[in-house]
Scaffold this active site. Structure first.
Site, short mmCIF file in Angstrom:
data_model
loop_
_atom_site.label_atom_id
_atom_site.label_comp_id
_atom_site.label_asym_id
_atom_site.label_seq_id
_atom_site.Cartn_x
_atom_site.Cartn_y
_atom_site.Cartn_z
N ARG A 99 1.59 -0.39 3.44
CA ARG A 99 1.63 0.81 2.62
C ARG A 99 2.88 0.89 1.73
NH1 ARG A 99 -1.62 5.25 4.69
NH2 ARG A 99 -3.62 4.24 5.00
N ARG A 144 2.34 6.80 -1.90
CA ARG A 144 3.04 8.07 -2.12
C ARG A 144 4.54 8.06 -1.91
NH1 ARG A 144 -0.79 11.81 1.30
NH2 ARG A 144 -0.85 9.82 2.40
N ARG A 153 -0.60 8.62 -10.74
CA ARG A 153 -1.79 9.32 -10.26
C ARG A 153 -1.92 10.67 -10.97
NH1 ARG A 153 -4.29 8.47 -5.22
NH2 ARG A 153 -5.67 10.06 -6.05
N ASP A 211 -8.40 0.27 -0.36
CA ASP A 211 -8.49 0.96 0.91
C ASP A 211 -9.58 0.30 1.75
OD1 ASP A 211 -7.35 3.61 2.20
OD2 ASP A 211 -9.43 3.41 2.82
N TYR A 229 -14.49 5.39 11.81
CA TYR A 229 -14.65 6.42 10.77
C TYR A 229 -16.12 6.75 10.53
CZ TYR A 229 -9.70 6.13 9.48
OH TYR A 229 -8.35 6.19 9.48
O1 CP3 Z 1 0.47 -0.61 0.04
C1 CP3 Z 1 -0.49 -0.90 0.79
O2 CP3 Z 1 -0.35 -1.11 2.02
C2 CP3 Z 1 -1.84 -1.14 0.15
C3 CP3 Z 1 -2.75 -0.12 0.18
C4 CP3 Z 1 -3.50 0.39 1.39
C5 CP3 Z 1 -4.04 1.69 1.39
N1 CP3 Z 1 -4.82 1.83 2.49
C6 CP3 Z 1 -3.82 2.66 0.33
C7 CP3 Z 1 -3.94 4.10 0.65
C8 CP3 Z 1 -3.91 -0.24 2.57
C9 CP3 Z 1 -3.58 -1.63 3.10
C10 CP3 Z 1 -4.75 0.70 3.26
C11 CP3 Z 1 -5.46 0.40 4.51
C12 CP3 Z 1 -5.96 1.52 5.33
N2 CP3 Z 1 -6.61 2.65 4.92
C13 CP3 Z 1 -5.91 1.53 6.74
C14 CP3 Z 1 -5.36 0.43 7.58
C15 CP3 Z 1 -3.89 0.47 7.63
C16 CP3 Z 1 -3.31 1.58 8.46
O3 CP3 Z 1 -2.58 2.38 7.87
O4 CP3 Z 1 -3.56 1.63 9.65
C17 CP3 Z 1 -6.51 2.74 7.16
C18 CP3 Z 1 -6.66 3.21 8.59
C19 CP3 Z 1 -6.96 3.43 6.00
C20 CP3 Z 1 -7.70 4.72 5.93
C21 CP3 Z 1 -6.91 5.71 5.17
N3 CP3 Z 1 -6.88 5.76 3.80
C22 CP3 Z 1 -5.99 6.69 5.65
C23 CP3 Z 1 -5.73 7.00 7.10
C24 CP3 Z 1 -5.42 7.30 4.52
C25 CP3 Z 1 -4.31 8.34 4.47
C26 CP3 Z 1 -4.77 9.74 4.24
C27 CP3 Z 1 -3.58 10.64 3.90
O5 CP3 Z 1 -3.65 11.28 2.84
O6 CP3 Z 1 -2.63 10.68 4.66
C28 CP3 Z 1 -5.99 6.71 3.38
C29 CP3 Z 1 -5.67 7.01 1.98
C30 CP3 Z 1 -4.75 6.05 1.37
N4 CP3 Z 1 -4.95 4.70 1.36
C31 CP3 Z 1 -3.59 6.36 0.64
C32 CP3 Z 1 -3.07 5.14 0.18
C33 CP3 Z 1 -1.88 4.92 -0.69
C34 CP3 Z 1 -3.04 7.75 0.36
C35 CP3 Z 1 -3.86 8.33 -0.76
C36 CP3 Z 1 -3.08 9.15 -1.73
O7 CP3 Z 1 -2.44 8.59 -2.63
O8 CP3 Z 1 -3.17 10.37 -1.62
#
Ligand code: CP3
Length: 370
Positions: free
Chosen positions: A37, A41, A50, A91, A175
């Site tokens: 990540r 954000r 964004r 994602d 999910y």
């Molecule tokens: O920089 C990176 O690591 C690359 C991008 C990345 C994202 N999601 C972007 C993202 C990666 C590798 C993921 C994988 C992902 N997504 C996982 C596996 C990794 C982990 O964290 O365990 C999981 C479980 C998800 C599912 C998911 N998507 C979650 C739990 C969330 C967060 C929700 C929140 O708002 O807290 C997302 C959304 C997400 N994916 C964001 C990002 C940058 C946040 C979205 C935003 O910008 O508002």
């Protein structure tokens, strides 16, 4: 082994990078470092992009399908922090959306699925959707990877590798079944226990879908591939072995035959959260295992009991501590990682959105200087 496209700008360059060498078991002079990540954000330039480019109605998964945005967001942390890898901005839910699942990311909540899969009939309805539809639907992902790989050749010495990733079938199923984030994954585990055959059909389908997503990234130029099983830690070892590991293997099969410019297969990484009890079953023939912050790297290695590199595992909670504490924690992680054949430094899980990005840059410098 089919080689990657010959015109990949990164095709031969990244084989000599610290990251790829470390995954393959060499110990480069400088320990490579990147952060799960790292895009997103925590970066003001991400929030600004964004805010500028997204209509309020557009959710995060749609942003992932705009190649110019996905590529630019992937490159941002590489430019800012000087990390040794880019991780593709996307994602784990993207391939499910492309397979026709009604899913969106609710800000501050996470993935929300409109029609959760609770019964064997629900499973049959879902898997009637042929994973082969992804071959065409993945085009925006392929284009984003091509643009990212081209962009990486223009940063630093032009050899920073791109890591492709995908969600493991269990985490995707967690999910799909619960319909939203869950603490204990009770719904998914109940389906697994009640209807193991339907469960296995569901996770095999998820493996086909997520495996195609991973393959698209590697085939277009990602130099390594990481499978995230974020919620596997909710399972006991026997259930993991019987009802999860085979599907994860199936997902990884989609990329095992892809070679890079050096003619060797693209390195694979498997990561789980809270998976301390599962390490003995998580090797799955990968090159590196990602370890979360709960288990020291040397202890994890003993449990994995195989010839692998390790990746991890600074506690994300330390990011908010005074610098002296962070420095001591970095040294602690490096010391534990020194027993492995090779170590890629990372956090034990993703960068929290509240993290101070200047601290992350400082950590990269500190790891490089050790
Ligand atoms: O920089 C990176 O690591 C690359 C991008 C990345 C994202 N999601 C972007 C993202 C990666 C590798 C993921 C994988 C992902 N997504 C996982 C596996 C990794 C982990 O964290 O365990 C999981 C479980 C998800 C599912 C998911 N998507 C979650 C739990 C969330 C967060 C929700 C929140 O708002 O807290 C997302 C959304 C997400 N994916 C964001 C990002 C940058 C946040 C979205 C935003 O910008 O508002």
């Amino acid at each position: 082994m089919p080689a990657l496209r010959e015109d990949h700008p990164l095709n031969t360059r990244t084989a000599a990078s610290g990251l790829v060498r470390a995954y393959r078991g060499d110990r480069p002079d400088v320990t490579p470092v990147w952060f799960m990540r790292q895009a997103g954000r925590s970066l003001p330039e991400y929030r600004e992009l964004r805010a500028r480019t997204d209509s309020p109605a557009r959710d995060m998964l749609e942003t992932c399908l705009v190649p110019e945005l996905a590529s630019e967001i992937t490159l941002q942390p590489v430019r800012r922090h000087g990390v040794d890898a880019a991780i593709f901005f996307s994602d784990i839910m993207v391939p499910l959306k492309l397979a026709g699942v009604d899913v969106r990311i609710e800000p501050g909540v996470g993935p929300v699925v409109a029609e959760p899969i609770r019964t064997p009939d629900d499973v049959e309805r879902l898997i009637a959707s042929d994973p082969a539809v992804l071959d065409a639907a993945l085009e925006p992902v392929r284009e984003a990877v091509r643009q990212t790989v081209a962009g990486l050749t223009e940063i630093g010495d032009g050899t920073t590798p791109l890591i492709g990733f995908a969600g493991a079938p269990f985490t995707l199923a967690a999910y799909l079944v619960a319909g939203r984030p869950s603490k204990d994954h009770l719904e998914a585990r109940t389906l697994m226990r009640s209807y193991p055959e339907a469960w296995d059909r569901l996770t095999r389908w998820a493996a086909e879908v997520t495996g195609r997503f991973l393959r698209a990234q590697v085939a277009e130029g990602a130099s390594a591939a990481q499978l995230f099983d974020s919620w596997a830690g909710s399972l006991p070892l026997d259930q993991y072995q019987e009802h999860v590991a085979p599907a994860s293997r199936l997902a990884l099969e989609h990329v095992r035959d892809l070679a890079d410019g050096s003619g060797r297969h693209v390195p694979l990484v498997h990561f789980g959260v809270g998976a301390g009890e599962l390490y003995s079953a998580m090797h799955l023939g990968v090159d590196a295992v990602g370890v979360d912050w709960r288990v020291a790297l040397d202890v994890a290695l003993e449990r994995i009991d195989a010839d692998v590199s390790v990746q991890g595992n600074l506690d994300p909670a330390v990011l908010g501590a005074p610098w002296e504490i962070i420095e001591a924690a970095i040294d602690h992680v490096l010391m534990a990682g020194s027993v492995a054949r090779a170590h890629v430094f990372n956090l034990g899980h993703g960068v929290p959105p509240t993290a101070d990005p200047t601290v992350l840059t400082r950590i990269v410098q500190a790891v490089h200087e050790r």
